[in-house]
Design an enzyme around this catalytic site. Structure first.
Site, PDB file in Angstrom:
ATOM      1  N   HIS A 484      -2.439  -7.603   3.608  1.00 12.48           N
ATOM      2  CA  HIS A 484      -3.761  -7.174   3.131  1.00 12.48           C
ATOM      3  C   HIS A 484      -4.784  -7.106   4.259  1.00 12.48           C
ATOM      4  O   HIS A 484      -5.881  -6.566   4.075  1.00 12.48           O
ATOM      5  CB  HIS A 484      -4.253  -8.137   2.046  1.00 12.48           C
ATOM      6  CG  HIS A 484      -5.106  -7.476   1.000  1.00 12.48           C
ATOM      7  ND1 HIS A 484      -5.648  -6.223   1.165  1.00 12.48           N
ATOM      8  CD2 HIS A 484      -5.509  -7.891  -0.240  1.00 12.48           C
ATOM      9  CE1 HIS A 484      -6.359  -5.902   0.106  1.00 12.48           C
ATOM     10  NE2 HIS A 484      -6.290  -6.897  -0.771  1.00 12.48           N
ATOM     11  N   ASP A 488      -5.204  -1.876   2.408  1.00 14.33           N
ATOM     12  CA  ASP A 488      -6.059  -2.147   1.253  1.00 14.33           C
ATOM     13  C   ASP A 488      -5.256  -2.008  -0.040  1.00 14.33           C
ATOM     14  O   ASP A 488      -4.207  -1.354  -0.083  1.00 14.33           O
ATOM     15  CB  ASP A 488      -7.250  -1.190   1.230  1.00 14.33           C
ATOM     16  CG  ASP A 488      -8.200  -1.419   2.397  1.00 14.33           C
ATOM     17  OD1 ASP A 488      -8.254  -2.576   2.878  1.00 14.33           O
ATOM     18  OD2 ASP A 488      -8.862  -0.465   2.823  1.00 14.33           O
TER      19      ASP A 488
END
Length: 513
Positions: A484, A488
């Site tokens: 992450h 995204d």
């Protein structure tokens, strides 16, 4: 005149600290003699003489920081006679220092009338960034007849298992390393009597091997690399309380930094724990972890500690691919000689999705993002030794048949322990198929430094709603674990939708949509 330079130090390692030189300027050296040891944050690397000669000049002194390719010393052409005198004057001292004789050529032994020369079997190169391995079980006993290229012993590294081949036909007369010993490329592990015929009751070589292998007597003075000693002095760390991981228990720079991060007392208190394992129940069996299993464990845990891992899920209707395989399987096998499997469709689907979402094909390097404009797909393979991930390179340029052939080739090598280091390095994305073992759903762990891994699962018929009707379809759950920090949530979900669309409508792969 030959320049002695800093070799490649492994992935992401760009500099090292010079340790103590084993020879002085003007000394004669033989080929493969260890000249100096370089220490990095990860490993210690021995720099050996590439040829016999005289060490005419030392450029980098002990404690200097050097980069890859930097000049360490100059090696001039030496007097062969002087070199021979040196090796014959103090053979025992040289063996104690290097762990083996430095002579490359077969060693004549006139005392054995029934055989020829003694020929040394050495550890071969084990791949880029691999500097040591652990001796496994010997495949040949002392006194046994051996053939040229016959495997004598297996050396296990962090990544692959390497066999040491017999250099000549003859009899295994001596073993210089035993199971569990740590060895480096170029080290001598055995001596073979060329063309010899040794009686079955000749085990006399084993005591000789034991005489050359014991560790030197422990010294009251703590052994430490110069960089470690400097850190200890600056930070007031007691080196005697640090457990050294370098050669002969030497404290390395990495050991000193770990002690500094966790407090000098932590290593001392933690050190006795491995020496006093819990008492086993009579019904239990304790087996030492293999080097490969330890590496897998450490890398998986490092990936969890480093990346901000998250997993998103979807499911795909496999009807279209199953119908295509059924319709064209016979013609495909007749033309290409391999069966059309599911993995080639998944590889192609992932490549298309990676082109749309390049962050999943990138990696973080320090404060930079490295975007990769190539598609080398890692395909996880389960073996008896553990999970390995060989790489299908240039998957975007390959046909379905080419991918199937390559996966079969790599899978066979993996199970036979024949994979090379190059065949397991450099993947940009990984696919892991737990479905072949019956897994219905899982969250795969990233194969660092990659930013994404696709988990495939069991195909199972389930009721699904389709155009207002409940129908039975062969469905597969898909799981994408991603970092992450670089990917995204929207990108991860979009990537998985692209894979789903390509699997449910394989014609999209033909039209590149």
């Amino acid at each position: 005149m030959t320049d002695i330079k800093v070799p490649e130090l492994g992935e992401s390692v760009s500099e090292a600290t010079v340790g103590a030189w084993n020879f002085a300027e003007g000394d004669a050296v033989n080929k493969d003699d260890i000249l100096v040891e370089l220490e990095t944050d990860k490993v210690s690397i021995e720099v050996r003489a590439e040829e016999a000669g005289t060490l005419t000049k030392i450029v980098a002194a002990e404690g200097d920081t050097v980069e890859i390719g930097a000049k360490l010393a100059e090696l001039g052409s030496g007097d062969a006679a002087a070199s021979e005198d040196t090796s014959t004057e103090e053979p025992a001292e040289e063996d104690a220092h290097t762990g083996a004789s430095a002579d490359e050529a077969p060693v004549p032994d006139d005392s054995a009338g029934e055989g020829g020369n003694l020929v040394e079997a050495k550890i071969p190169e084990m791949g880029e960034s691999v500097t040591e391995g652990t001796v496994g079980a010997w495949l040949v006993d002392v006194g046994a007849a051996v053939k040229k290229d016959q495997a004598l012993v297996e050396i296990e590294t962090d990544k692959v298992a390497v066999e040491v081949p017999c250099p000549v036909d003859g009899v295994l007369e001596e073993r210089s390393a035993e199971e569990g010993d740590t060895v480096s490329p170029g080290d001598i592990v055995a001596k073979i009597r060329e063309g010899g015929s040794v009686p079955a009751a000749e085990p006399k070589a084993e005591p000789a091997a034991e005489e050359t292998s014991p560790e030197p007597a422990p010294s009251s003075e703590v052994k430490a690399m110069p960089s470690a000693a400097r850190i200890a002095e600056e930070e007031n760390i007691d080196l005697s309380k640090i457990e050294g991981t370098g050669k002969d228990g030497r404290v390395t720079k990495g050991d000193a930094l770990k002690a500094l991060d966790g407090g000098a007392e932590a290593p001392a208190s933690a050190a006795p724990a491995p020496a006093a394992p819990r008492e086993d129940d009579p019904r239990e069996e304790r087996v030492k972890m293999t080097r490969l299993r330890r590496t897998i464990a450490n890398r998986l845990k490092d990936a969890q500690n480093t990346a901000a891992m998250l997993t998103t899920f979807n499911e795909a209707d496999m009807s279209a691919i199953m119908a295509a395989r059924k319709q064209h399987q016979d013609a495909f096998v007749a033309k290409h000689g391999v069966k059309l499997g599911f993995m080639s469709f998944f590889v192609k689907a992932c490549v298309n999705a990676l082109k749309d979402i390049p962050n999943v094909n990138a990696e973080i390097d320090g404060e930079d993002i490295v975007y990769k404009n190539y598609y080398d797909m890692g395909v996880a393979v389960s073996t008896e030794r553990g999970l390995v991930v060989p790489v299908v390179r240039g998957a975007d340029t390959m046909s379905l048949a080419d991918i199937e052939k390559k996966i079969i080739e790599l899978g066979t090598k993996a199970r036979d322990g024949k994979l090379t280091i190059d065949e397991m390095q450099g993947a940009t994305f990984t696919l892991s198929n737990g479905g072949i073992f019956g897994s219905l759903l899982s969250t795969p762990i990233l194969n660092a430094p990659q930013s994404g891994i696709l988990g495939m699962h069991k195909i199972q018929e389930r009721p699904v709603a389709e155009n207002g009707q409940v129908v039975i379809r062969p469905m597969m759950y898909l799981a994408l674990s991603y970092d992450h920090r670089i990917v995204d949530g929207k990108e991860a979900v979009t990537f998985l939708v692209r894979v789903k669309e390509a699997l449910e409508d394989p014609q999209r792969l033909l039209f590149d949509i």
